[in-house]
Design an enzyme around this catalytic site. Structure first.
Site, PDB file in Angstrom:
ATOM      1  N   ASP A  99       0.838  -1.143   0.164  1.00 54.72           N
ATOM      2  CA  ASP A  99       0.015   0.012   0.029  1.00 54.72           C
ATOM      3  C   ASP A  99       0.887   1.349  -0.090  1.00 54.72           C
ATOM      4  O   ASP A  99       1.501   1.527   1.107  1.00 54.72           O
ATOM      5  CB  ASP A  99      -0.971  -0.090   1.079  1.00 54.72           C
ATOM      6  CG  ASP A  99      -1.980  -1.233   1.318  1.00 54.72           C
ATOM      7  OD1 ASP A  99      -1.849  -2.087   0.636  1.00 54.72           O
ATOM      8  OD2 ASP A  99      -3.029  -0.812   1.935  1.00 54.72           O
TER       9      ASP A  99
ATOM     10  N   LYS B 254      -6.538   3.382  -3.456  1.00 53.70           N
ATOM     11  CA  LYS B 254      -6.908   3.248  -1.838  1.00 53.70           C
ATOM     12  C   LYS B 254      -7.244   4.811  -1.524  1.00 53.70           C
ATOM     13  O   LYS B 254      -6.480   5.713  -1.880  1.00 53.70           O
ATOM     14  CB  LYS B 254      -5.974   2.758  -1.100  1.00 53.70           C
ATOM     15  CG  LYS B 254      -6.350   2.849   0.352  1.00 53.70           C
ATOM     16  CD  LYS B 254      -4.998   2.162   1.145  1.00 53.70           C
ATOM     17  CE  LYS B 254      -5.244   2.138   2.514  1.00 53.70           C
ATOM     18  NZ  LYS B 254      -4.041   1.638   3.218  1.00 53.70           N
TER      19      LYS B 254
ATOM     20  N   LYS C 135      -9.768   0.148  -2.662  1.00 51.44           N
ATOM     21  CA  LYS C 135      -9.884  -0.209  -1.158  1.00 51.44           C
ATOM     22  C   LYS C 135     -10.225   1.295  -0.314  1.00 51.44           C
ATOM     23  O   LYS C 135      -9.665   2.465  -0.483  1.00 51.44           O
ATOM     24  CB  LYS C 135      -8.436  -0.430  -0.570  1.00 51.44           C
ATOM     25  CG  LYS C 135      -8.126  -0.557   0.909  1.00 51.44           C
ATOM     26  CD  LYS C 135      -6.680  -1.067   1.403  1.00 51.44           C
ATOM     27  CE  LYS C 135      -6.792  -1.241   2.806  1.00 51.44           C
ATOM     28  NZ  LYS C 135      -5.236  -1.839   3.134  1.00 51.44           N
TER      29      LYS C 135
END
Length: 223
Positions: free
Chosen positions: A92, A156, A185
């Site tokens: 991430d 995300k 996400k």
């Protein structure tokens, strides 16, 4: 939406600066018990999480360039390489918003592309945190396009360290802006099962939260 389905969306997360090894081991035990999609831990704990979850199907995620994203591309690349070598299967990374806001879109895209290539060569996935709280709707669309062009696997919403986390409107806009193959996400401030379900209905494929156990326990009480 059943207990099983909600659990399979959750990235069980602990990114507090004071997180100790005991907390990480507990996080991993909970993720295994509830069959969460992944744990998301600080880079220094990737090896511990990898060992703790060796006999489970839970993926190991960690953060790169966290939480501000303005490290150089070389530093992020090295950080990601070390994390993947330690056992991480999902990265991430925080988009370089300093470059993005300065109009240096090629620099931001190249950085994402380099990490996407690295992750894919190592059998991993790349999620790019665009920090929607700091972007206009037009910038969210542009950031999504940049990430898709660079072959990110997920976009995300948030680090959880900015002025706000995910919103249903952000996720819906991202879903409209991204090709189907790029997943979403949602993260930041998700502590309520109803909110988590709203985000999923809006298009979220993963939910990043430190309250995964509470969400599941609440869901069980309702059934």
């Amino acid at each position: 939406m059943s207990h099983f389905n909600i659990a399979s969306y959750i990235d069980h997360t602990l990114l507090r600066p004071d997180a100790d090894e005991r907390m990480i081991r507990q996080l991993c035990a909970e993720a295994s018990t509830y069959n969460f999609a992944a744990v998301c831990v600080p880079p220094c704990y990737v090896k511990i999480a990898t060992n703790a979850l060796a006999d489970s199907q839970v993926h190991i995620a960690t953060v790169i360039g966290f939480p501000l994203g303005y490290q150089t591309a070389e530093v992020k690349f090295f950080e990601a390489h070390k994390a993947l070598s330690a056992g991480a299967t999902e990265i991430d990374m925080v988009l370089n918003l300093a470059a993005f806001k300065s109009g240096r879109f090629a620099d931001a895209e190249n950085e994402v592309g380099e990490l996407a290539t690295l992750c894919h060569l190592r059998g991993g996935l790349l999620k790019v945190i665009i920090e929607t709280a700091l972007l206009s709707e037009e910038e969210i669309i542009q950031a999504c396009d940049l990430c898709a062009q660079a072959e990110a696997d997920f976009v995300k919403t948030s680090t959880g360290f900015s002025s706000r986390g995910a919103s249903v409107a952000d996720v819906a806009l991202m879903r409209q802006s991204l090709p189907e193959k790029v997943r979403i996400k949602a993260s930041g401030g998700i502590r309520d099962i109803a909110f988590a379900k709203e985000l999923i209905r809006a298009g979220a494929d993963r939910i990043g939260t430190s309250a995964g156990v509470q969400l599941i326990n609440y869901e069980e009480k309702q059934n």
